[in-house]
Design a protein around this motif. Structure first.
Motif, mmCIF file in Angstrom:
data_model
loop_
_atom_site.group_PDB
_atom_site.id
_atom_site.type_symbol
_atom_site.label_atom_id
_atom_site.label_comp_id
_atom_site.label_asym_id
_atom_site.label_seq_id
_atom_site.Cartn_x
_atom_site.Cartn_y
_atom_site.Cartn_z
ATOM 1 N N PHE A 91 0.628 -1.258 0.138
ATOM 2 C CA PHE A 91 0.088 -0.100 -0.001
ATOM 3 C C PHE A 91 0.914 1.209 0.086
ATOM 4 O O PHE A 91 0.617 2.259 -0.650
ATOM 5 C CB PHE A 91 -1.046 0.039 1.238
ATOM 6 N N SER A 92 1.775 1.208 0.865
ATOM 7 C CA SER A 92 2.777 2.229 0.760
ATOM 8 C C SER A 92 3.575 2.392 -0.422
ATOM 9 O O SER A 92 3.746 3.763 -1.045
ATOM 10 C CB SER A 92 3.862 2.069 2.005
ATOM 11 N N GLU A 93 3.926 1.412 -1.306
ATOM 12 C CA GLU A 93 4.708 1.874 -2.492
ATOM 13 C C GLU A 93 3.542 2.290 -3.720
ATOM 14 O O GLU A 93 3.925 3.300 -4.227
ATOM 15 C CB GLU A 93 5.127 0.242 -2.808
ATOM 16 N N LEU A 94 2.331 2.112 -3.442
ATOM 17 C CA LEU A 94 1.292 2.361 -4.281
ATOM 18 C C LEU A 94 1.168 3.891 -4.181
ATOM 19 O O LEU A 94 1.163 4.685 -4.931
ATOM 20 C CB LEU A 94 0.088 1.685 -4.487
ATOM 21 N N LEU A 95 1.052 4.202 -2.855
ATOM 22 C CA LEU A 95 0.824 5.478 -2.400
ATOM 23 C C LEU A 95 2.111 6.608 -2.757
ATOM 24 O O LEU A 95 1.881 7.718 -3.450
ATOM 25 C CB LEU A 95 0.657 5.620 -0.986
ATOM 26 N N ARG A 96 3.172 6.256 -2.731
ATOM 27 C CA ARG A 96 4.205 6.836 -3.108
ATOM 28 C C ARG A 96 4.546 7.088 -4.538
ATOM 29 O O ARG A 96 4.701 8.294 -4.988
ATOM 30 C CB ARG A 96 5.887 5.983 -2.602
ATOM 31 N N SER A 97 4.067 5.842 -5.275
ATOM 32 C CA SER A 97 3.909 6.131 -6.766
ATOM 33 C C SER A 97 3.084 7.140 -7.270
ATOM 34 O O SER A 97 3.538 7.805 -8.162
ATOM 35 C CB SER A 97 3.523 4.983 -7.313
ATOM 36 N N ARG A 98 2.009 7.408 -6.489
ATOM 37 C CA ARG A 98 1.155 8.356 -6.873
ATOM 38 C C ARG A 98 1.490 9.681 -6.437
ATOM 39 O O ARG A 98 1.222 10.606 -6.976
ATOM 40 C CB ARG A 98 -0.405 8.106 -6.049
ATOM 41 N N LEU A 99 2.174 9.619 -5.366
ATOM 42 C CA LEU A 99 2.580 10.975 -4.908
ATOM 43 C C LEU A 99 3.736 11.582 -5.681
ATOM 44 O O LEU A 99 3.565 12.464 -5.929
ATOM 45 C CB LEU A 99 3.210 10.739 -3.430
ATOM 46 N N ARG A 100 4.575 10.681 -6.298
ATOM 47 C CA ARG A 100 5.343 11.171 -7.271
ATOM 48 C C ARG A 100 4.839 11.688 -8.401
ATOM 49 O O ARG A 100 5.542 12.725 -9.284
ATOM 50 C CB ARG A 100 6.579 9.923 -7.603
ATOM 51 N N GLN A 101 3.618 11.388 -8.848
ATOM 52 C CA GLN A 101 3.042 11.754 -10.146
ATOM 53 C C GLN A 101 2.294 13.053 -9.902
ATOM 54 O O GLN A 101 2.016 13.750 -10.667
ATOM 55 C CB GLN A 101 1.835 10.556 -10.559
ATOM 56 N N SER A 102 1.966 13.287 -8.661
ATOM 57 C CA SER A 102 1.184 14.458 -8.151
ATOM 58 C C SER A 102 1.814 15.704 -7.511
ATOM 59 O O SER A 102 1.409 16.714 -7.450
ATOM 60 C CB SER A 102 -0.079 14.021 -7.482
ATOM 61 N N VAL A 103 2.908 15.450 -6.943
ATOM 62 C CA VAL A 103 3.671 16.361 -6.332
ATOM 63 C C VAL A 103 5.050 16.602 -6.910
ATOM 64 O O VAL A 103 5.778 15.677 -7.306
ATOM 65 C CB VAL A 103 4.009 16.113 -4.689
ATOM 66 N N SER A 104 5.511 17.870 -6.987
ATOM 67 C CA SER A 104 6.785 18.197 -7.721
ATOM 68 C C SER A 104 7.647 17.676 -6.621
ATOM 69 O O SER A 104 7.623 17.379 -5.459
ATOM 70 C CB SER A 104 6.993 19.903 -7.437
ATOM 71 N N SER A 105 9.043 17.656 -7.204
ATOM 72 C CA SER A 105 10.216 17.008 -6.555
ATOM 73 C C SER A 105 10.707 17.970 -5.291
ATOM 74 O O SER A 105 10.943 17.653 -4.244
ATOM 75 C CB SER A 105 11.509 16.808 -7.332
ATOM 76 N N GLN A 106 10.401 19.333 -5.627
ATOM 77 C CA GLN A 106 10.960 20.364 -4.742
ATOM 78 C C GLN A 106 10.002 20.298 -3.415
ATOM 79 O O GLN A 106 10.342 20.314 -2.316
ATOM 80 C CB GLN A 106 10.746 21.661 -5.391
ATOM 81 N N LYS A 107 8.706 20.171 -3.741
ATOM 82 C CA LYS A 107 7.770 20.019 -2.551
ATOM 83 C C LYS A 107 8.048 18.699 -1.536
ATOM 84 O O LYS A 107 8.028 18.623 -0.399
ATOM 85 C CB LYS A 107 6.218 19.995 -2.884
ATOM 86 N N LEU A 108 8.368 17.749 -2.476
ATOM 87 C CA LEU A 108 8.477 16.211 -1.866
ATOM 88 C C LEU A 108 9.937 16.426 -0.905
ATOM 89 O O LEU A 108 9.752 16.099 0.374
ATOM 90 C CB LEU A 108 8.718 15.194 -2.914
ATOM 91 N N ASN A 109 10.757 17.161 -1.425
ATOM 92 C CA ASN A 109 11.853 17.068 -0.764
ATOM 93 C C ASN A 109 11.812 18.144 0.681
ATOM 94 O O ASN A 109 12.569 18.018 1.645
ATOM 95 C CB ASN A 109 13.252 17.623 -1.680
ATOM 96 N N GLU A 110 11.102 19.174 0.365
ATOM 97 C CA GLU A 110 10.620 19.874 1.645
ATOM 98 C C GLU A 110 10.079 19.140 2.719
ATOM 99 O O GLU A 110 10.371 19.264 3.882
ATOM 100 C CB GLU A 110 9.658 20.904 1.113
ATOM 101 N N ARG A 111 9.390 18.325 2.367
ATOM 102 C CA ARG A 111 8.638 17.234 3.243
ATOM 103 C C ARG A 111 9.618 16.324 4.115
ATOM 104 O O ARG A 111 9.549 16.264 5.118
ATOM 105 C CB ARG A 111 7.281 16.567 2.856
ATOM 106 N N LEU A 112 10.400 15.884 3.124
ATOM 107 C CA LEU A 112 11.679 14.996 3.807
ATOM 108 C C LEU A 112 12.519 15.810 4.631
ATOM 109 O O LEU A 112 12.851 15.177 5.564
ATOM 110 C CB LEU A 112 12.411 14.347 2.529
ATOM 111 N N GLN A 113 12.654 17.160 4.163
ATOM 112 C CA GLN A 113 13.719 17.745 5.182
ATOM 113 C C GLN A 113 12.934 17.921 6.384
ATOM 114 O O GLN A 113 13.710 18.063 7.595
ATOM 115 C CB GLN A 113 13.927 19.140 4.470
ATOM 116 N N ARG A 114 11.673 18.207 6.347
ATOM 117 C CA ARG A 114 10.831 18.464 7.738
ATOM 118 C C ARG A 114 10.855 17.227 8.669
ATOM 119 O O ARG A 114 11.361 17.192 9.788
ATOM 120 C CB ARG A 114 9.412 18.808 7.389
ATOM 121 N N ALA A 115 10.761 15.920 7.964
ATOM 122 C CA ALA A 115 10.792 14.818 8.594
ATOM 123 C C ALA A 115 12.439 14.704 9.263
ATOM 124 O O ALA A 115 12.522 14.044 10.342
ATOM 125 C CB ALA A 115 10.615 13.712 7.570
#
Length: 912
Positions: free
Chosen positions: A349-373
């Motif tokens: 389920f996590s793999e599928l969510l991440r696949s959809r996330l990469r399709q819908s969110v820019s890499s910049q925004k994704l990296n910002e969340r990773l930095q917050r984590a």
């Protein structure tokens, strides 16, 4: 930095609320409780219900259930594995924690994990897990150890540990492995022995009755038998597919009327089905829930506080309520603790969510969340997880700062592999700008035996340091780098480089730098010893004095250990060697109130075991070695552990246990490749040849002596050449080639004597005496020389290992040895503790046309004893072809044509 283990990894997962009772599978697992069983293997793709089944089995076997009293107490130790567990130290720490959580009587300290500041090459599983296995055997009742998600394990070292554990499980312990992938463990033998219970994908597939119970009883859907049958066929009984179909059916606006239409259009493979059902389920969720699922998919594990930090775009304070709603909706959310604070998503389920996330969110925004984590984990003191998220986000500067804050502790736990993975994810240009990190990278390579890479990194880092402004910290880094460089260079078989490098560093280093100077002098001394130069010992002695002044107990112990080894193996001063080893034990044994035993004590114990072995005091050798070999491993003392294994092999051979000796040498060979220098290689060749000759395997011994099994690329140095020459001379005698053996011995005995390596002179003199005896030439002088050197130091095993050839030599010369006759008699008694054969029967009858030689008499007596040609070859350390040649000569001289006739003729002539 917090080093606490995640308790969520070793607690039983909560039981699934919507599961059915799969009696047929529970009965299969119950078979694992029968005497003699070892492994329950549940192997199937993701979503097949492996964890659900195992968790149901735990509840099924609850001690309170009637009929379970006979296996009470019964305990389950559960360990959920992930990629981080490919580090052996991490795996062992969690294994210990899981067993302790299952039983308060379990002491986690019996599992030895890599201790502080020690090399990375791992000890054998026997050393790693012996204490654990012994303690499991002492626990009352039955212990079941469950490894969940074993497919995450890819490291060969972890597989080796689990395989050893599996092979040596006590009778009161079972292992259950849940995995998606086919196991690399040696399960075929268990299958043949009937010690394996297997549950595969086909077993886990729901049958029609189970599908009906799940949809109608558990999920509250009223499907017809035809619809149940169709869903069973379309999903092929796949648990995850059935679960998502049920969720999709429940989400239909008019389930009662539209379920038939949905089921009719439902088709495809597992992956297609999953994607289809994700569309059906995911798109029907509220927008807030879909957004939360996607935005938290980047997290391997999460709690409400972490979600609040990562999801700043979401309304504050809503994460806890959303997590509760997801859990109630059974949307693949898995609680990780009993308090329901930490969660993770089902992996697929996590793999599928991440696949959809990469399709819908820019890499910049994704990296910002990773930095917050990363920032959140760092604020909680969970530095290693913070590093992982920083690396994923490409925030390398933050990752480097975090790595520098914890690198010493990571290395202290023996997790060099983790550091190397981190370093590999960083841009090379950035790493070069951080000399401290680069220095530890070099140390990591050196500790795992990759000296060439360590040298390269040290040289590059040294040039980078030269460009920085001078400071006390900078000078300390440079001194440390020079020490690492000098020691690393020892393993590339270039002693002259080490000598020059160390001398140049010493010329420019302040006299007050006691520890770095001691290390450099030690490295220089070892380099001189490899070439047979007498300057080695004074330098090593000076290094020991400086290390003592610096109070560096670790370095003092290493130097003393090397000196003790040299006194034993080269200088023939066994009593002095024993005393130096005792110094290590005395120095490193803490006062009674000071705590546990230091791993450095192992150096002294292994050294004394080696001396006791030379004295043929096998009981003392075994006692000292049993403690020393474990301590040297616990300390990560790779080189000393290698020497301990060689000692163990020789001890086993002396006790007649050739399989145990071979096993020890196989382990030593792994460590030889890690240490990778000429001395360790030739010592291993010497030990292998000695073992092959004892087993009568002349051809195998020849391959080892010729370097075919373990070749060396560079020319042999003086010391290693002598060891190899001795080994080859021993082989030549076994091949009945005494003339060539003499030529070999005469080349190296004089330089060995001039260099003071009297142990080599003793060995060479003994072999020379045997060669001359085989040639019917006077062997008295070299035999006396061997006794004169060996008697004062109590050398015994070296003589006894020669076996039957030495007995014949002593019988022939004991009356001519004068003051050394008593020594000859002592060795004869040890060679034949049940009584010595009558020496008067050594010679052949006078009425033979041609007299039998002493070697032919030996062969004849063994023929009379009923030994096969192979057994005679092993007893006399000769090749099979040599025995056949001697047998032919005997038949000719006795005028017979068969073994039976030869024995009858020998009795007639009173030759036997």
């Amino acid at each position: 930095m917090s080093t606490a283990l995640l308790s969520t990894k070793y607690h039983l997962p909560p039981a699934a609320p919507d599961r059915i009772t799969r009696a047929r599978l529970l009965e299969r697992l119950d078979e694992l409780l029968a005497p003699g069983q070892r492994l329950g293997l549940v192997s199937a793709p993701a979503g097949s219900g492996k964890t659900t089944l195992a968790r149901a089995w735990v509840e099924h076997l609850a001690p309170a259930r009637p009929g379970r009293e006979k296996i009470s107490p019964l305990r389950f130790a559960w360990l959920s594995l992930d990629e981080e567990d490919n580090d052996v130290a991490t795996f062992l720490s969690y294994l210990a924690a899981a067993l302790q959580a299952a039983s308060v009587d379990f002491n986690p300290d019996v599992i030895a994990t890599p201790p502080p500041n020690q090399p990375g090459p791992l000890p054998p599983p026997r050393v790693l897990l012996a204490g654990l296995i012994n303690q499991l055997a002492d626990l009352p009742g039955l212990t079941v150890l469950v490894f969940e998600d074993y497919h995450f394990i890819s490291a060969a070292a972890v597989h080796e540990c689990v395989g050893f554990l599996l092979e040596h499980l006590p009778e009161n312990t079972r292992l259950v492995i849940l995995t998606r992938a086919e196991s690399l463990l040696p399960i075929s033998r268990l299958r043949v022995r009937g010690q394996l219970v297997e549950i595969r994908q086909a077993d886990l597939c729901f049958n029609q009755a189970e599908t009906a119970e799940f949809f109608n009883a558990c999920m509250g859907l009223q499907l017809t038998p035809a619809e149940i049958d169709l869903l069973t066929q379309r999903t092929e009984g796949w648990a995850a597919g059935l679960q998502m179909a049920a969720l999709a059916l429940r989400a239909l606006p008019d389930a009662a009327h539209k379920s038939a239409e949905f089921i009719q259009t439902f088709s495809g493979s597992h992956r297609f089905v999953l994607d289809y059902l994700m569309d059906e389920v995911f798109t029907r969720l509220p927008e807030e829930t879909r957004s939360f699922l996607l935005d938290t998919a980047i997290l391997d594990r999460f709690c409400a506080g972490l979600c609040e930090e990562v999801l700043r775009e979401h309304p504050p304070g809503g994460s806890e309520a959303l997590l509760l709603s997801l859990q109630n909706a059974n949307l693949f959310l898995i609680p990780l603790d009993e308090q329901r604070c930490w969660y993770r998503y089902h992996h697929l389920f996590s793999e599928l969510l991440r696949s959809r996330l990469r399709q819908s969110v820019s890499s910049q925004k994704l990296n910002e969340r990773l930095q917050r984590a990363a920032a959140w984990f760092a604020s909680q003191g969970l530095t290693e997880e913070a590093i992982n998220y920083s690396l994923q986000a490409g925030d390398f500067e933050r990752a480097v700062v975090l790595m520098e804050s914890c690198v010493r502790e990571v290395m202290s736990r023996g997790q060099q592999g983790k550091l190397q993975r981190w370093m590999a994810a960083l841009p090379v240009a950035l790493v070069v700008k951080h000399p401290l990190l680069r220095m530890y990278q070099a140390l990591a390579h050196f500790l795992v035996g990759d000296s060439s890479t360590a040298i390269k990194i040290v040289e590059e880092t040294s040039r980078a340091l030269d460009e920085l402004p001078e400071s006390s910290d900078l000078r300390a880094h440079k001194d440390e780098l020079l020490s690492i460089l000098a020691m690393s260079s020892l393993n590339v078989d270039d002693p002259q480089r080490v000598i020059l490098l160390a001398q140049d560093a010493l010329d420019h280093m302040a006299e007050t730098k006691l520890t770095p100077r001691a290390r450099l002098l030690f490295a220089q001394g070892i380099a001189y010893s490899m070439t047979g130069d007498k300057r080695a010992l004074p330098l090593i002695t000076q290094a020991q004095e400086l290390a003592r002044q610096a109070g560096n107990l670790y370095l003092v112990s290493n130097i003393l250990s090397f000196q003790a080894y040299a006194l034993n193996s080269f200088l023939l001063q066994l009593r002095s060697s024993w005393k130096l080893s005792q110094q290590i034990i005395d120095l490193c044994t803490p006062p009674k109130e000071g705590g546990g035993q230091s791993c450095l004590v192992g150096l002294g114990l292994v050294g004394q075991a080696g001396v006791a072995l030379e004295w043929n005091d096998l009981d003392t050798a075994a006692h000292q070695l049993s403690q020393g070999i474990e301590l040297t491993w616990q300390g990560g003392l790779t080189a000393y552990f290698f020497f301990a294994l060689l000692t163990q092999a020789r001890l086993a051979q002396a006790m007649g246990d050739l399989p145990a000796a071979a096993a020890a040498l196989n382990e030593a060979m792994r460590y030889s490749s890690l240490i990778s220098n000429q001395l360790t290689v030739v010592l291993l060749i010497q030990a292998q040849v000695r073992l092959c000759l004892a087993a009568g395997q002349i051809e195998a011994a020849a391959r080892w002596a010729g370097g075919e099994e373990l070749p060396i690329g560079s020319a042999f140095l003086g010391l290693t050449q002598e060891i190899l020459s001795l080994t080859q001379a021993r082989l030549l005698l076994a091949q009945d080639r005494p003339e060539e053996a003499l030529m070999q011995l005469d080349r190296f005995i004089p330089p060995a004597e001039s260099g003071g390596r009297m142990a080599h002179v003793l060995k060479g003199s003994l072999l020379k005496a045997l060669a001359l005896y085989m040639l019917h030439q006077d062997a008295l002088a070299p035999l006396r020389r061997a006794f004169q050197l060996g008697q004062p130091e109590g050398v015994t095993l070296l003589f006894l290992e020669t076996g039957q050839p030495l007995r014949d030599l002593l019988l022939a010369y004991r009356t001519r040895l004068g003051d050394l006759t008593a020594e000859a008699e002592r060795l004869l008694r040890l060679l034949h503790p049940q009584g010595e054969p009558d020496a008067s029967r050594t010679f052949a009858a006078t009425d033979l046309v041609e007299q039998l030689t002493l070697r032919e008499i030996e062969v004849l007596r063994l023929l009379y004893a009923g030994k096969s040609n192979q057994e005679i070859a092993a007893a006399l350390f000769l090749s099979l072809s040599a025995i056949k040649k001697h047998t032919g000569n005997i038949y000719g001289k006795l005028s017979v044509a068969s073994r039976a006739q030869a024995i009858a003729r020998a009795r007639e002539l009173k030759l036997v």
